[in-house]
Write a protein that holds these residues in place. Sequence first.
Motif, mmCIF file in Angstrom:
data_model
loop_
_atom_site.group_PDB
_atom_site.id
_atom_site.type_symbol
_atom_site.label_atom_id
_atom_site.label_comp_id
_atom_site.label_asym_id
_atom_site.label_seq_id
_atom_site.Cartn_x
_atom_site.Cartn_y
_atom_site.Cartn_z
ATOM 1 N N UNK A 185 32.298 36.861 36.992
ATOM 2 C CA UNK A 185 31.464 36.858 38.199
ATOM 3 C C UNK A 185 30.797 38.221 38.321
ATOM 4 N N UNK A 186 29.470 38.228 38.392
ATOM 5 C CA UNK A 186 28.720 39.480 38.404
ATOM 6 C C UNK A 186 27.736 39.481 39.573
ATOM 7 N N UNK A 204 31.005 37.268 48.760
ATOM 8 C CA UNK A 204 30.707 35.841 48.746
ATOM 9 C C UNK A 204 31.273 35.174 47.495
ATOM 10 N N UNK A 205 31.107 35.799 46.330
ATOM 11 C CA UNK A 205 31.674 35.238 45.109
ATOM 12 C C UNK A 205 33.199 35.195 45.185
ATOM 13 N N UNK A 206 33.791 36.211 45.793
ATOM 14 C CA UNK A 206 35.245 36.247 45.965
ATOM 15 C C UNK A 206 35.704 35.094 46.857
ATOM 16 N N UNK A 243 42.089 32.756 38.826
ATOM 17 C CA UNK A 243 41.072 33.739 39.192
ATOM 18 C C UNK A 243 41.724 35.110 39.256
ATOM 19 N N UNK A 244 41.145 36.085 38.550
ATOM 20 C CA UNK A 244 41.656 37.454 38.521
ATOM 21 C C UNK A 244 40.628 38.367 39.171
ATOM 22 N N UNK A 275 37.058 35.779 36.152
ATOM 23 C CA UNK A 275 37.340 37.197 36.394
ATOM 24 C C UNK A 275 36.206 37.798 37.205
ATOM 25 N N UNK A 276 36.553 38.579 38.228
ATOM 26 C CA UNK A 276 35.578 39.433 38.892
ATOM 27 C C UNK A 276 36.070 40.868 38.720
ATOM 28 N N UNK A 277 35.417 41.600 37.832
ATOM 29 C CA UNK A 277 35.911 42.920 37.457
ATOM 30 C C UNK A 277 35.216 43.993 38.284
#
Length: 328
Positions: free
Chosen positions: A227-228, A170-172, A187-188, A162-164
């Motif tokens: 992912x932060x 880059x992480x995306x 992946x959300x 999850x990337x909230x």
Amino acid sequence: MSLNGIYTIRNFEKWPSWQCVYEWEEDFSSQLGVRLIHVNEVRYKFLSIYRRLYRVTNMLPIKGKQKISADNLMLAFLMDPYLVINFSGKNILPVIIDFWVHQLDDFERLFKKFEIVFVTSLQIKEILKERMKGAVRIEYIPLPISRRWKRPLNDNKSIDILQIGRKNTLLHEYALRLTNEFPGIEYVYQENINGQLHYSSTKRGVIGNFHRREDYMRLLHDSKISLVSSPGIDSGKETGDINPITPRFTESMINYCYLIGRYSDNLDFTYWKIHDYCPNVNSYEEFKYHVLRYLNLPFDEVDEYDKFLENFYADKIAQDVLGFLQRG
């Protein structure tokens, strides 16, 4: 110095980003035994016009020679330093949430009458202390997390990654590349669809907006990896290389997500030893290694996370603020 209450704009400001701030206000109020005071909406919005004028003209339209009194202070969380203009004439104890380099030159004009100002970045604290030479007392508190969200570990998490909130590009990119290579991994992430923010899944399509705080935290509670990133890394936001620890880190930790990140090795991140909890990846291969490892590793860092989070709970930070005030 004494604290007599906490100003809140919850009676009219409904933007989702403020929801965590309202939790902090409630926790501070309960812990310190002071009341929440609703700000007058008409006055606040009228002063917003002055704030916008100041940003354009660089002239402070609100004048006053009085020094902010150290007694009967009202705490106010400010999303940025310019919001202090909305409290002109009020005896406030400001806590500035976001503070970037391009705002530094205005600090003295905006806050020279204040006895004490709280900032949420160690970087900013050190810069301001050097600039102000003791004219204004600058203290640091980390951005809090409410203890209300502490729950047992979810052993049946269904979302892999999850990337909230705001995406780190880059992480995306890494996460999309990984799900192409391993289609079974979900992946959300958040995306703008016709002007509205929604969350999409690489396996299920659009799954909702999650604007309510309970839904937002439930999404994290159901995710194995979060992912932060720090806001100024990878040109994510114009911060002038100011990179505080955002609430995404502690919100992910209180939900016992493994962390993978992109962040600056600045004073904030080294002081709190974030690298002990979150690898700072610099390549796709490194990202891939950590994701595959975590997805095959039952979560075993509950005690480590709990110990770390004790420094960030809002009730604890409220006591820290009280301690600063009592020391004068």
